[in-house]
Design an enzyme around this catalytic site. Sequence first.
Site, PDB file in Angstrom:
ATOM      1  N   CYS A  77      -2.812  38.921  28.199  1.00 14.72           N
ATOM      2  CA  CYS A  77      -3.237  37.947  27.188  1.00 14.72           C
ATOM      3  C   CYS A  77      -3.059  36.523  27.683  1.00 14.72           C
ATOM      4  CB  CYS A  77      -2.423  38.094  25.915  1.00 14.72           C
ATOM      5  SG  CYS A  77      -2.590  39.677  25.143  1.00 14.72           S
ATOM      6  N   GLU A  92     -14.273  36.927  32.881  1.00 16.23           N
ATOM      7  CA  GLU A  92     -13.472  38.119  33.136  1.00 16.23           C
ATOM      8  C   GLU A  92     -13.472  39.055  31.930  1.00 16.23           C
ATOM      9  OE1 GLU A  92     -10.324  36.908  36.530  1.00 16.23           O
ATOM     10  OE2 GLU A  92      -9.697  36.391  34.516  1.00 16.23           O
ATOM     11  N   CYS A 115     -11.505  44.549  26.582  1.00 17.11           N
ATOM     12  CA  CYS A 115     -11.272  43.191  26.092  1.00 17.11           C
ATOM     13  C   CYS A 115     -12.372  42.308  26.677  1.00 17.11           C
ATOM     14  CB  CYS A 115      -9.883  42.728  26.548  1.00 17.11           C
ATOM     15  SG  CYS A 115      -9.516  41.030  26.094  1.00 17.11           S
ATOM     16  N   CYS A 175      -5.598  25.436  23.578  1.00 16.81           N
ATOM     17  CA  CYS A 175      -4.235  25.820  23.193  1.00 16.81           C
ATOM     18  C   CYS A 175      -3.286  25.543  24.362  1.00 16.81           C
ATOM     19  CB  CYS A 175      -4.173  27.302  22.816  1.00 16.81           C
ATOM     20  SG  CYS A 175      -5.227  27.710  21.414  1.00 16.81           S
TER      21      CYS A 175
HETATM   22  N1  SAH Z   1      -9.770  32.449  20.885  1.00 14.76           N
HETATM   23  C1  SAH Z   1      -9.396  33.698  20.274  1.00 14.76           C
HETATM   24  C2  SAH Z   1      -9.517  34.858  21.237  1.00 14.76           C
HETATM   25  C3  SAH Z   1      -8.523  34.853  22.373  1.00 14.76           C
HETATM   26  S1  SAH Z   1      -7.465  36.198  22.114  1.00 14.76           S
HETATM   27  C4  SAH Z   1      -8.015  33.567  19.655  1.00 14.76           C
HETATM   28  O1  SAH Z   1      -7.414  32.506  19.801  1.00 14.76           O
HETATM   29  O2  SAH Z   1      -7.559  34.483  19.005  1.00 14.76           O
HETATM   30  C5  SAH Z   1      -6.232  35.956  23.276  1.00 14.76           C
HETATM   31  C6  SAH Z   1      -4.868  35.999  22.662  1.00 14.76           C
HETATM   32  O3  SAH Z   1      -3.903  35.758  23.691  1.00 14.76           O
HETATM   33  C7  SAH Z   1      -4.678  34.929  21.612  1.00 14.76           C
HETATM   34  O4  SAH Z   1      -3.870  35.386  20.569  1.00 14.76           O
HETATM   35  C8  SAH Z   1      -3.972  33.877  22.440  1.00 14.76           C
HETATM   36  O5  SAH Z   1      -3.312  32.943  21.631  1.00 14.76           O
HETATM   37  C9  SAH Z   1      -3.050  34.703  23.284  1.00 14.76           C
HETATM   38  N2  SAH Z   1      -2.528  33.992  24.441  1.00 14.76           N
HETATM   39  C10 SAH Z   1      -2.997  32.876  25.029  1.00 14.76           C
HETATM   40  N3  SAH Z   1      -2.228  32.508  26.074  1.00 14.76           N
HETATM   41  C11 SAH Z   1      -1.247  33.423  26.150  1.00 14.76           C
HETATM   42  C12 SAH Z   1      -0.149  33.594  27.033  1.00 14.76           C
HETATM   43  N4  SAH Z   1       0.060  32.770  28.048  1.00 14.76           N
HETATM   44  N5  SAH Z   1       0.661  34.649  26.823  1.00 14.76           N
HETATM   45  C13 SAH Z   1       0.409  35.528  25.815  1.00 14.76           C
HETATM   46  N6  SAH Z   1      -0.609  35.412  24.976  1.00 14.76           N
HETATM   47  C14 SAH Z   1      -1.425  34.368  25.131  1.00 14.76           C
END
Ligand code: SAH
Length: 345
Positions: A333, A90, A103, A114
């Site tokens: 995000c 996506e 993005c 995570c």
């Molecule tokens: N792997 C990279 C790129 C992903 S960026 C990184 O970890 O930075 C996507 C962002 O959205 C990251 O900061 C991630 O931690 C955040 N994210 C993941 N799940 C989320 C959620 N449920 N709500 C808000 N942000 C989230």
Amino acid sequence: MTDIKSLTFSELQKFVLSIGFKKYRAVQISRWIYKKLATSFEEMTDISKEGRKLLKEKAEIYNLKILKKETSSDGTIKYLFELKDGNRIETVFIPERDWNTLCISTQVGCPIGCKFCFTAKDGFTRNLTTSEIVDQYISVQRDVGINNRISNIVFMGMGEPLLNFENVKKSVSIFTDDKMAGLSRRKITISTCGIIPGIERMAREIPKVKLALSLHATDEKTRENLIPLNRKYPIKEIMKTLKKYPADNVRRIMIEYLMLEGVNDSREDALRLAQLVRGIPVKVNLIPFNPYPGSEFKTPPREKIEVFQKMLWDRGIATFIRDSRGKDISAACGMLRGKESKLKQ
Ligand code: SAH
């Protein structure tokens, strides 16, 4: 078969020479692909018929297939693309008042796992190739039209960009080369969960783009529970690495900090966060957690996030609340997934 969209400009020059073309043909081909958004060699009418035939024999122009497109009430557009092998990724187009951000994803799934991330639930399949990364930009630019020029690219979609270093590096070169997509390096952001060797390499090999770090916690134990990789790359070591990273007040490091109720949103956390980033030119982005069915976390009330923000401002740290866009279409995000998800709120 050479995959044209996987080539940096100097590689494209080498390729055209190798098939007996003059060097300037690289500029022509590049203009067709990145400025005129051509999808085939046939469109390249300033190259002779025989020339185009030869190109077709030696190379291919890889175009992603748009399987689905959803538009949010706030104008955000989410694209579901199908890759050649049937995998799906996506990409999200985010229109702002004065600019447009894209993005993009770097992997099918993600190996980091995570706890709060929806993308992580599917596990990891594979790295994207350079052309699969690059074509997210070209395909979306073509779809939204050249009048909606994409000016900013954030590597914040599915996957961990620094674990697909070579292809991310090449795609940045293609995005920022004047003879190719020609975007400004300052408008490219690479977000990582803290792969230390990757950050060090990025400082040397992908200079002048912005670095974003997903921090999300202020003590090792809490972060370890959220991001298992913290055992390998703990906060303490990450901060040391950021101190050495070539950043300044113009090019600050973005600290992404997810707000999870009762987990990392206390006053002590705000104080510890201020302490951790002391002496590093940063901008903090507080991201209210985006819930999904079955998620074990909650979003703190707005007032609590604002108190957290104020505590950081009071300590001289530029802190903003990131209002995720496209929540109604699961484009926010942490909500991206290569599957047509039933997730709707
Ligand atoms: N792997 C990279 C790129 C992903 S960026 C990184 O970890 O930075 C996507 C962002 O959205 C990251 O900061 C991630 O931690 C955040 N994210 C993941 N799940 C989320 C959620 N449920 N709500 C808000 N942000 C989230």
